[in-house]
Write a protein that holds these residues in place. Sequence first.
Motif, PDB file in Angstrom:
ATOM      1  N   GLU A   1       9.205  13.079  -2.293  1.00 44.21           N
ATOM      2  CA  GLU A   1      10.821  13.687  -1.018  1.00 44.21           C
ATOM      3  C   GLU A   1      11.277  14.178   0.014  1.00 44.21           C
ATOM      4  N   ARG A   2      11.168  13.841   1.189  1.00 50.06           N
ATOM      5  CA  ARG A   2      11.094  14.887   2.724  1.00 50.06           C
ATOM      6  C   ARG A   2      10.362  13.757   3.774  1.00 50.06           C
ATOM      7  N   THR A   3      11.045  14.939   4.456  1.00 49.65           N
ATOM      8  CA  THR A   3      10.683  14.052   5.795  1.00 49.65           C
ATOM      9  C   THR A   3       8.988  14.705   6.367  1.00 49.65           C
ATOM     10  N   TRP A   4       7.939  13.469   6.627  1.00 46.32           N
ATOM     11  CA  TRP A   4       7.094  14.139   6.687  1.00 46.32           C
ATOM     12  C   TRP A   4       6.301  13.830   8.336  1.00 46.32           C
ATOM     13  N   GLU A   5       5.719  14.609   8.629  1.00 46.82           N
ATOM     14  CA  GLU A   5       5.353  14.039   9.787  1.00 46.82           C
ATOM     15  C   GLU A   5       3.466  13.566  10.068  1.00 46.82           C
ATOM     16  N   VAL A   6       3.657  12.392  10.934  1.00 41.34           N
ATOM     17  CA  VAL A   6       2.041  12.190  11.002  1.00 41.34           C
ATOM     18  C   VAL A   6       0.958  12.114  12.103  1.00 41.34           C
ATOM     19  N   GLU A   7       0.533  13.162  12.570  1.00 43.06           N
ATOM     20  CA  GLU A   7      -0.455  13.100  13.719  1.00 43.06           C
ATOM     21  C   GLU A   7      -1.497  12.033  13.502  1.00 43.06           C
ATOM     22  N   ILE A   8      -1.227  11.757  14.216  1.00 39.97           N
ATOM     23  CA  ILE A   8      -3.082  11.007  14.818  1.00 39.97           C
ATOM     24  C   ILE A   8      -3.499  11.727  15.669  1.00 39.97           C
ATOM     25  N   PRO A   9      -4.636  11.881  15.139  1.00 39.96           N
ATOM     26  CA  PRO A   9      -5.903  12.010  16.031  1.00 39.96           C
ATOM     27  C   PRO A   9      -6.268  11.798  17.412  1.00 39.96           C
ATOM     28  N   ALA A  10      -5.726  10.620  17.262  1.00 35.20           N
ATOM     29  CA  ALA A  10      -6.661  10.143  18.511  1.00 35.20           C
ATOM     30  C   ALA A  10      -5.044   9.510  19.575  1.00 35.20           C
ATOM     31  N   SER A  11      -5.042  10.323  20.968  1.00 30.87           N
ATOM     32  CA  SER A  11      -4.907  10.362  21.910  1.00 30.87           C
ATOM     33  C   SER A  11      -3.451   9.785  22.622  1.00 30.87           C
ATOM     34  N   ALA A  12      -4.630   8.542  22.486  1.00 29.56           N
ATOM     35  CA  ALA A  12      -3.814   7.220  23.177  1.00 29.56           C
ATOM     36  C   ALA A  12      -2.851   5.836  21.997  1.00 29.56           C
TER      37      ALA A  12
ATOM     38  N   GLU B   1       0.922  -1.370   0.175  1.00 22.98           N
ATOM     39  CA  GLU B   1       0.165   0.080  -0.200  1.00 22.98           C
ATOM     40  C   GLU B   1       0.923   1.418  -0.236  1.00 22.98           C
ATOM     41  N   LEU B   2       1.956   1.326   1.005  1.00 21.17           N
ATOM     42  CA  LEU B   2       3.082   2.461   0.775  1.00 21.17           C
ATOM     43  C   LEU B   2       3.578   2.914  -0.247  1.00 21.17           C
ATOM     44  N   THR B   3       3.989   1.112  -1.454  1.00 20.98           N
ATOM     45  CA  THR B   3       5.019   1.797  -2.421  1.00 20.98           C
ATOM     46  C   THR B   3       3.570   1.856  -3.934  1.00 20.98           C
ATOM     47  N   ASP B   4       2.359   2.052  -3.564  1.00 25.61           N
ATOM     48  CA  ASP B   4       1.647   2.537  -4.650  1.00 25.61           C
ATOM     49  C   ASP B   4       1.356   3.554  -4.372  1.00 25.61           C
ATOM     50  N   LEU B   5       1.157   4.049  -2.793  1.00 19.65           N
ATOM     51  CA  LEU B   5       0.646   5.076  -2.179  1.00 19.65           C
ATOM     52  C   LEU B   5       1.922   6.451  -2.583  1.00 19.65           C
ATOM     53  N   ILE B   6       3.243   5.943  -2.651  1.00 20.86           N
ATOM     54  CA  ILE B   6       4.045   6.871  -3.091  1.00 20.86           C
ATOM     55  C   ILE B   6       4.750   6.610  -4.892  1.00 20.86           C
ATOM     56  N   ALA B   7       4.123   5.862  -5.408  1.00 20.52           N
ATOM     57  CA  ALA B   7       4.442   5.622  -6.875  1.00 20.52           C
ATOM     58  C   ALA B   7       3.341   6.547  -7.357  1.00 20.52           C
ATOM     59  N   SER B   8       1.904   6.504  -7.118  1.00 20.00           N
ATOM     60  CA  SER B   8       0.607   7.010  -7.318  1.00 20.00           C
ATOM     61  C   SER B   8       1.308   8.773  -7.859  1.00 20.00           C
ATOM     62  N   ALA B   9       1.578   9.078  -6.669  1.00 19.41           N
ATOM     63  CA  ALA B   9       1.948  10.036  -6.122  1.00 19.41           C
ATOM     64  C   ALA B   9       3.493  11.062  -6.669  1.00 19.41           C
ATOM     65  N   PHE B  10       4.469  10.282  -7.161  1.00 19.03           N
ATOM     66  CA  PHE B  10       5.290  10.408  -7.817  1.00 19.03           C
ATOM     67  C   PHE B  10       5.094  10.665  -9.560  1.00 19.03           C
ATOM     68  N   ALA B  11       3.918   9.357 -10.392  1.00 17.81           N
ATOM     69  CA  ALA B  11       3.145  10.027 -11.481  1.00 17.81           C
ATOM     70  C   ALA B  11       1.649  11.131 -11.318  1.00 17.81           C
TER      71      ALA B  11
END
Length: 62
Positions: free
Chosen positions: A26-37, A10-20
């Motif tokens: 290409e960068r560092t992504w900060e992913v914040e999850i909306p659940a406190s736990a 799924e990650l490969t598909d996401l990156i390939a699709s976005a690149f296309a």
Amino acid sequence: MASTDEFERELTDLIASAFARGVPVERTWEVEIPASAAPNWSVEIAKSYADEEPTYEPEFVE
């Protein structure tokens, strides 16, 4: 490790699709999850090539 394999696919598909589509992935992504736990994540995406850089122009990839 079926769930790990599925995540990688799924990650490969996401990156390939976005690149296309021309998204600069290409960068560092900060992913914040909306659940406190749940933890937040930092994901680094860096470009690499198997042997040498390809001769094609990336903006023409479809």
